[in-house]
Design an enzyme around this catalytic site. Structure first.
Site, mmCIF file in Angstrom:
data_model
loop_
_atom_site.group_PDB
_atom_site.id
_atom_site.type_symbol
_atom_site.label_atom_id
_atom_site.label_comp_id
_atom_site.label_asym_id
_atom_site.label_seq_id
_atom_site.Cartn_x
_atom_site.Cartn_y
_atom_site.Cartn_z
ATOM 1 N N LYS B 116 43.044 25.712 39.369
ATOM 2 C CA LYS B 116 42.016 26.550 39.979
ATOM 3 C C LYS B 116 40.623 25.931 39.878
ATOM 4 O O LYS B 116 39.757 26.206 40.703
ATOM 5 C CB LYS B 116 42.024 27.945 39.360
ATOM 6 N N LYS B 158 39.144 32.680 33.029
ATOM 7 C CA LYS B 158 40.380 32.489 33.798
ATOM 8 C C LYS B 158 41.084 31.211 33.371
ATOM 9 O O LYS B 158 40.438 30.242 32.970
ATOM 10 C CB LYS B 158 40.060 32.402 35.291
ATOM 11 N N GLU B 200 33.928 32.519 35.430
ATOM 12 C CA GLU B 200 33.497 32.914 36.764
ATOM 13 C C GLU B 200 32.723 34.223 36.637
ATOM 14 O O GLU B 200 33.147 35.119 35.901
ATOM 15 C CB GLU B 200 34.744 33.132 37.627
ATOM 16 N N HIS B 208 39.166 42.894 47.047
ATOM 17 C CA HIS B 208 40.005 41.700 47.041
ATOM 18 C C HIS B 208 40.583 41.555 48.448
ATOM 19 O O HIS B 208 41.351 42.399 48.893
ATOM 20 C CB HIS B 208 41.118 41.861 46.007
ATOM 21 N N LYS B 237 48.444 43.804 42.112
ATOM 22 C CA LYS B 237 48.245 44.573 43.333
ATOM 23 C C LYS B 237 49.234 45.732 43.436
ATOM 24 O O LYS B 237 50.394 45.594 43.063
ATOM 25 C CB LYS B 237 48.420 43.660 44.549
ATOM 26 N N ARG B 292 52.197 29.564 48.300
ATOM 27 C CA ARG B 292 53.532 30.167 48.400
ATOM 28 C C ARG B 292 53.498 31.347 49.362
ATOM 29 O O ARG B 292 52.444 31.734 49.847
ATOM 30 C CB ARG B 292 53.964 30.694 47.035
ATOM 31 N N ARG B 338 53.657 49.107 46.757
ATOM 32 C CA ARG B 338 54.659 48.468 45.907
ATOM 33 C C ARG B 338 55.349 49.522 45.054
ATOM 34 O O ARG B 338 54.691 50.234 44.292
ATOM 35 C CB ARG B 338 54.013 47.428 44.991
#
Lengths: 147, 447
Positions: B116, B158, B200, B208, B237, B292, B338
């Site tokens: 990242k 992160k 960050e 998002h 999420k 992905r 979900r």
């Protein structure tokens, strides 16, 4: 359903080349599945593969001599070899005595030849997998009468 | 085109890929662990191979077992799905060295974007806005402190090798930064085998928003618009939708162009997703690129009509993208909830077990991607996602009505699920108005 009925169903399954049989009655369920001589298992359409001898639905069970019959299962997915080289003698034959360190077969996985040891003392009663056959993880390879 | 594809995954995504293969006339091989032996989706593949015991390290994460299964079944390609080995460049390399096509980006692109810190640097070079923070990985707490003080608290710590919301911690001051830094470092080393961390700036009122891209091997790159994944819990999420209530056509174009530029610069091929944060003034910042297929890809499929899994397979087989950017049109609004086997009333504790009764919703505008059914036992070894309820209608308002109706129809007995939580969110004025930020779930429903 008693033992005789199970045996009869197994015979019917063999005669009719049935691979799987499921029966449910009042909460009791029985599922019989004959070993197939090749992996992976094709699902549809069901192609009748070369036939294997029907296997006893229970494992382990009592052997003829009273020793415990153990189904020795593949620890890896790969290709099963009975000998170190195509022209070499098989590691074991039916009737051979084995000790924990005795190599039973080789499973080739990603070009690595993995020796598979018996990890028990006993006598090889049956060889279920064919040389150079593809095997799944957990697939029965041998029947060993444990001592 | 491939004649046989192995699916190195499980559950709903394995089934999703089996379906795509079936429709394309490609034979499918699905691998499974002993924990999934009785799952019905295995029967829908042409072949199935047991590769190991239940723990992922000895099955779905074990490269040699999966490649061995691919060799004995003689497949042309492997689809990794998401999670497990999907973003493991070494796996892609092993596949290549065995002459098996990996359905995903090259190991080089995946390695670059998997770091990242490097991905942020690449974005900065391309003049894509990033959040203020570390220029390079912070090697120790001193460097982290320096970066944190420079950008000002609160900051996110992160993991360079993390992603998908894993390995992230929030710090509000020097003390929590140092404490969290050391814990995060140990965690990152254990989880991602890479203990590099970076800092960050944390934006409190952010949404998002991510952009889906597709890139073929001939330099054609298109974006398929955004998915808004603001409704999250602990960076995981819960609800995704497209279009985003806050993205205007011009913002979509800007973010889309940024994602395409990044994909080109990383020589990216196949499907990928650029994740951004959008602040309350409509400014966007790149956070990471996921190399992905995403869990929430159906949302994009519904609004664009593009079958992403099919496109992935086509691209990996060396075909060209069959459409250009101008051909991409967005129709209506889609949402995904979900359905996780988690108890929202009990700290979202995972709830594996037997599903006694499963009555799925249906009717106009409803799509349900799931591998479960009445009598299915959810194994305790893997993630808790048991289904994705997706709706698609002409407008967001209609889509919300269909989703509410579908959630009300949905019966799951035997294990608690996130369905009641979704129902509360769908009734919440702020969500209905499209006025949530990433802290929404935690501030209204507790941690």
């Amino acid at each position: 359903m008693d033992w005789d009925e199970v045996t009869r169903i197994l015979r019917l399954m063999e005669e009719n080349r049935l691979v799987e049989f499921e029966y449910e009655d009042g909460g009791r369920r029985i599922r019989l599945r004959r070993a197939e001589t090749h992996v992976p298992i094709p699902h549809a359409p069901a192609a009748p593969g070369p036939q294997a001898a029907p296997q006893s639905p229970a494992t382990p069970g009592a052997g003829p001599a009273g020793g415990e019959l153990v189904r020795f299962r593949s620890p890896l997915v790969g290709t099963f070899y009975r000998a170190a080289r195509p022209d070499a003698e098989p590691f074991v034959n039916v009737g051979d005595e084995v000790t924990p360190d005795k190599v039973l077969c080789i499973i080739e996985a990603m070009k690595v030849m993995n020796e598979v040891k018996a990890e028990m003392t006993g006598v090889v009663r049956e060889i279920l997998a064919k040389n150079s056959q593809a095997v799944e993880y957990g697939e029965p390879l041998f029947v060993i009468e444990k001592k | 085109m491939f004649s046989k594809v192995l699916i190195a995954n499980r559950g709903e995504i394995a089934l999703r890929i089996i379906r795509a293969c079936r429709e394309m006339g490609i034979e499918s091989v699905v691998v499974y662990s002993e924990a999934d032996r009785n799952a019905h989706y295995l029967k829908l593949a042409d072949y199935s191979v047991c590769i190991g015991p239940p723990p992922p390290l000895q099955s779905y994460l074990d490269i040699s077992r999966i490649v061995s299964a691919a060799e004995i079944t003689d497949v042309d390609a492997i689809h990794p799905g998401y999670g497990f080995l999907a973003e493991n460049p070494h796996f892609a390399e092993v596949c290549e060295s065995c002459n098996i096509r990996f359905i995903g980006p090259s190991p080089e692109s995946s390695r670059l974007l998997g770091d990242k810190v490097q991905a942020r640097e690449l974005a900065r070079k391309l003049k894509i806005p990033t959040l203020p923070g570390s220029e390079a990985a912070a090697r120790d707490e001193k460097e982290a402190l320096e970066a944190a003080r420079r950008v000002g608290y609160p900051v996110m710590i992160k993991a360079a090798g993390g992603g998908g919301g894993r390995g992230m911690r929030l710090a509000h001051n020097d003390v929590s930064l140092v404490n969290n830094f050391l814990a995060a470092q140990a965690e990152a080393g254990a989880t991602f085998r890479n203990n590099a961390l970076y800092i960050e700036k944390y934006i409190e009122k952010a949404r998002h928003v991510e952009i889906q891209i597709l890139a073929d091997g001939y330099g054609n790159v298109v974006h398929l618009g955004e998915r808004d994944c603001t409704v999250q819990r602990r960076f995981q999420k819960l609800i995704e939708e497209s279009p985003s209530p806050v993205v205007t056509p011009s913002l979509r174009k800007e973010m889309g162009n940024a994602a395409v530029a990044l994909a080109r610069a990383a020589r990216y091929t196949n499907a990928g997703t650029c994740e951004f944060l959008v602040d309350d003034r409509g400014k966007f910042y790149f956070i990471e690129m996921n190399a992905r297929l995403q869990v929430e890809h159906p949302v994009t499929e519904m609004v664009t009509g593009v079958d992403l899994v099919r496109e992935q397979i086509r691209i990996a087989a060396g075909e060209r993208l069959s459409f250009g950017q101008r051909d991409v049109v967005w129709n209506g609004a889609a949402l995904e909830c979900r359905i996780n086997a988690e108890d929202p009333r009990n700290g979202f504790k995972p709830s594996p077990g037997r599903i006694a009764l499963w009555i799925p919703p249906g009717g106009p505008g409803v799509r349900l991607d799931t591998h479960v059914y009445s009598g299915y036992t959810i194994p305790p070894y893997y993630d808790s996602l048991i289904g994705k309820l997706i709706v698609h209608r002409k407008s967001r308002e209609e889509a919300l009505a269909v989703m509410k109706r579908a959630l009300a129809e949905f019966v799951v007995e035997g294990v608690p699920t996130t369905i009641p939580l979704h129902q509360v969110v769908l009734d919440h004025t702020q969500f209905i108005r499209g006025q949530v930020d990433t802290t929404f779930i935690e501030s209204y429903f507790g941690k």
